[in-house]
Design a protein around this motif. Sequence first.
Motif, mmCIF file in Angstrom:
data_model
loop_
_atom_site.group_PDB
_atom_site.id
_atom_site.type_symbol
_atom_site.label_atom_id
_atom_site.label_comp_id
_atom_site.label_asym_id
_atom_site.label_seq_id
_atom_site.Cartn_x
_atom_site.Cartn_y
_atom_site.Cartn_z
ATOM 1 N N GLU A 95 0.823 -1.206 0.000
ATOM 2 C CA GLU A 95 0.000 0.000 0.000
ATOM 3 C C GLU A 95 0.858 1.259 0.000
ATOM 4 O O GLU A 95 0.560 2.217 -0.708
ATOM 5 C CB GLU A 95 -0.944 0.023 1.208
ATOM 6 C CG GLU A 95 -1.869 1.227 1.128
ATOM 7 C CD GLU A 95 -2.785 1.381 2.337
ATOM 8 O OE1 GLU A 95 -3.158 0.361 2.923
ATOM 9 O OE2 GLU A 95 -3.098 2.545 2.665
ATOM 10 N N ARG A 96 1.948 1.249 0.770
ATOM 11 C CA ARG A 96 2.799 2.446 0.824
ATOM 12 C C ARG A 96 3.496 2.706 -0.507
ATOM 13 O O ARG A 96 3.631 3.849 -0.942
ATOM 14 C CB ARG A 96 3.798 2.330 1.979
ATOM 15 C CG ARG A 96 3.132 2.439 3.357
ATOM 16 C CD ARG A 96 4.142 2.658 4.479
ATOM 17 N NE ARG A 96 5.054 1.537 4.615
ATOM 18 C CZ ARG A 96 4.835 0.436 5.347
ATOM 19 N NH1 ARG A 96 3.722 0.319 6.040
ATOM 20 N NH2 ARG A 96 5.726 -0.521 5.418
ATOM 21 N N ARG A 99 0.708 4.022 -2.853
ATOM 22 C CA ARG A 99 0.317 5.370 -2.473
ATOM 23 C C ARG A 99 1.409 6.376 -2.847
ATOM 24 O O ARG A 99 1.127 7.479 -3.324
ATOM 25 C CB ARG A 99 0.035 5.404 -0.967
ATOM 26 C CG ARG A 99 -0.797 6.564 -0.497
ATOM 27 C CD ARG A 99 -1.157 6.420 0.968
ATOM 28 N NE ARG A 99 -2.200 5.432 1.216
ATOM 29 C CZ ARG A 99 -3.505 5.613 0.954
ATOM 30 N NH1 ARG A 99 -3.907 6.751 0.418
ATOM 31 N NH2 ARG A 99 -4.379 4.671 1.208
ATOM 32 N N GLU A 106 -0.375 11.882 -9.133
ATOM 33 C CA GLU A 106 -1.645 12.567 -8.881
ATOM 34 C C GLU A 106 -1.438 14.079 -8.750
ATOM 35 O O GLU A 106 -2.324 14.859 -9.074
ATOM 36 C CB GLU A 106 -2.282 11.986 -7.604
ATOM 37 C CG GLU A 106 -3.740 12.326 -7.386
ATOM 38 C CD GLU A 106 -4.689 11.610 -8.344
ATOM 39 O OE1 GLU A 106 -4.250 10.712 -9.092
ATOM 40 O OE2 GLU A 106 -5.883 11.973 -8.346
ATOM 41 N N ASP A 182 -11.632 6.891 -8.331
ATOM 42 C CA ASP A 182 -11.104 7.455 -7.106
ATOM 43 C C ASP A 182 -9.756 6.800 -6.781
ATOM 44 O O ASP A 182 -9.602 5.574 -6.886
ATOM 45 C CB ASP A 182 -12.103 7.201 -5.971
ATOM 46 C CG ASP A 182 -11.717 7.921 -4.699
ATOM 47 O OD1 ASP A 182 -12.122 9.073 -4.542
ATOM 48 O OD2 ASP A 182 -10.986 7.315 -3.871
ATOM 49 N N MET A 183 -8.794 7.636 -6.399
ATOM 50 C CA MET A 183 -7.459 7.152 -6.069
ATOM 51 C C MET A 183 -7.492 6.038 -5.025
ATOM 52 O O MET A 183 -6.755 5.059 -5.130
ATOM 53 C CB MET A 183 -6.738 8.357 -5.495
ATOM 54 C CG MET A 183 -5.378 8.556 -5.627
ATOM 55 S SD MET A 183 -3.872 8.037 -6.091
ATOM 56 C CE MET A 183 -2.969 8.686 -4.693
ATOM 57 N N GLU A 184 -8.369 6.179 -4.021
ATOM 58 C CA GLU A 184 -8.431 5.179 -2.944
ATOM 59 C C GLU A 184 -8.942 3.830 -3.447
ATOM 60 O O GLU A 184 -8.521 2.784 -2.961
ATOM 61 C CB GLU A 184 -9.313 5.679 -1.793
ATOM 62 C CG GLU A 184 -8.720 6.861 -1.022
ATOM 63 C CD GLU A 184 -7.322 6.551 -0.460
ATOM 64 O OE1 GLU A 184 -7.111 5.442 0.059
ATOM 65 O OE2 GLU A 184 -6.438 7.430 -0.546
ATOM 66 N N VAL A 185 -9.851 3.881 -4.419
ATOM 67 C CA VAL A 185 -10.357 2.645 -5.014
ATOM 68 C C VAL A 185 -9.211 1.922 -5.722
ATOM 69 O O VAL A 185 -9.030 0.705 -5.581
ATOM 70 C CB VAL A 185 -11.508 2.942 -6.020
ATOM 71 C CG1 VAL A 185 -11.876 1.683 -6.807
ATOM 72 C CG2 VAL A 185 -12.724 3.496 -5.290
ATOM 73 N N ILE A 187 -5.960 2.271 -5.172
ATOM 74 C CA ILE A 187 -4.978 1.798 -4.192
ATOM 75 C C ILE A 187 -5.465 0.512 -3.525
ATOM 76 O O ILE A 187 -4.696 -0.435 -3.342
ATOM 77 C CB ILE A 187 -4.669 2.903 -3.153
ATOM 78 C CG1 ILE A 187 -3.815 3.988 -3.823
ATOM 79 C CG2 ILE A 187 -3.956 2.337 -1.927
ATOM 80 C CD1 ILE A 187 -3.531 5.196 -2.987
ATOM 81 N N ARG A 188 -6.763 0.469 -3.207
ATOM 82 C CA ARG A 188 -7.317 -0.729 -2.572
ATOM 83 C C ARG A 188 -7.146 -1.959 -3.474
ATOM 84 O O ARG A 188 -6.943 -3.068 -2.993
ATOM 85 C CB ARG A 188 -8.809 -0.497 -2.271
ATOM 86 C CG ARG A 188 -9.304 -1.252 -1.049
ATOM 87 C CD ARG A 188 -10.767 -0.927 -0.759
ATOM 88 N NE ARG A 188 -11.014 0.510 -0.699
ATOM 89 C CZ ARG A 188 -12.075 1.138 -1.258
ATOM 90 N NH1 ARG A 188 -12.990 0.450 -1.900
ATOM 91 N NH2 ARG A 188 -12.212 2.447 -1.155
#
Lengths: 201, 201
Positions: A95-96, A99, A106, A182-185, A187-188
């Motif tokens: 994840e790191r 991100r 981004e 979405d960036m979080e989607v 990354i997940r």
Amino acid sequence: MTGATARGRGRPSRTESAGTRDRILAAAREEFSERGYEKASVRGIANAAGVDSALVHHYFGTKEQVFQEAVEAVFAPALKAPDVIFEGPAEGVGERFARFLLGIWENPVTRTPLLAVVRSAVTNEMAAAVFRRLVAAQLLRPVAAQLGRSDAELRAELAAAQLVGVTLMRYVIKLEPLASADMEVIIRRVAPVVQEHLTGP
Amino acid sequence: MTGATARGRGRPSRTESAGTRDRILAAAREEFSERGYEKASVRGIANAAGVDSALVHHYFGTKEQVFQEAVEAVFAPALKAPDVIFEGPAEGVGERFARFLLGIWENPVTRTPLLAVVRSAVTNEMAAAVFRRLVAAQLLRPVAAQLGRSDAELRAELAAAQLVGVTLMRYVIKLEPLASADMEVIIRRVAPVVQEHLTGP
């Protein structure tokens, strides 16, 4: 690979030359960003910096060397990657990494010059060689070293390949729905993959 | 999207015009491969095909349209992807997708024109738009349709991103050890990732 120390003899004064050098480097980044490696010229960089071409050669050497230093400046944020990635629990490495790399893309401030470097590297062999050296030496090899396995470099490259593919399709080709997701989607979805490549069996 | 049927009125004869059309298209692929989208010109394509520029416009329209048709020809092998990928057990989808896409890149005959298309798409917005339409319509959307899930398109894109990243780093940037790694080693590593993206929870 700072260059200035090695090539800086005969400069008028430390402060003045540092200013000139930085101005040339900023002009070079601009020139390479706008025109790409092939179309960019030492003369164009010199004009934009308001100096003579000879001074560009004096500080940096050839066009390839100016490019290398401009790219190193662009890559400076990535230098922190190995530290950032391995700071924290081992199960968060994926994840790191995701991100960190997607974060650089981004942000328009770091994205624009990086985009220029990628475009140059994809279309010109000389620029590809510079890109290859920097990515390998400053980003992937340090990551691999922290993994401490025999196949660590291949692992680091396959992890990076997932992220490079995402950035290319999202920010360069702008393929939907990835480009607007979405960036979080994202990354997940990619964090477990990056984790698996780096630390999996 | 064959174009010839729609724009082919007034051609001398079906056989002769098909030959001329194919010759122009072959010249266009060559011209775009060698010079990239931006530097390629309708005049250059016409010269290489031994015809007048007007005939290129007659058959294809604008430079963008010639490019689109040339790219479609390059993409023809990828058209088979959705069938190939979903022919066989569901748990082999990831491996078949990986093997199929990497196979196209591993073969110099299909790699060279594809490389030209990718280079053009990365450096030119018009070429990127053509690439985007074709990849989306002919490769990823059919794959997503077979998955039959609400987030299938994003899944197909993330799976493709892993493979695109590998091909870029292996065949374009030529980063080691990935560039020299055995194809089967790479497939063994990326197949589970592609599978997870496509069919995972």
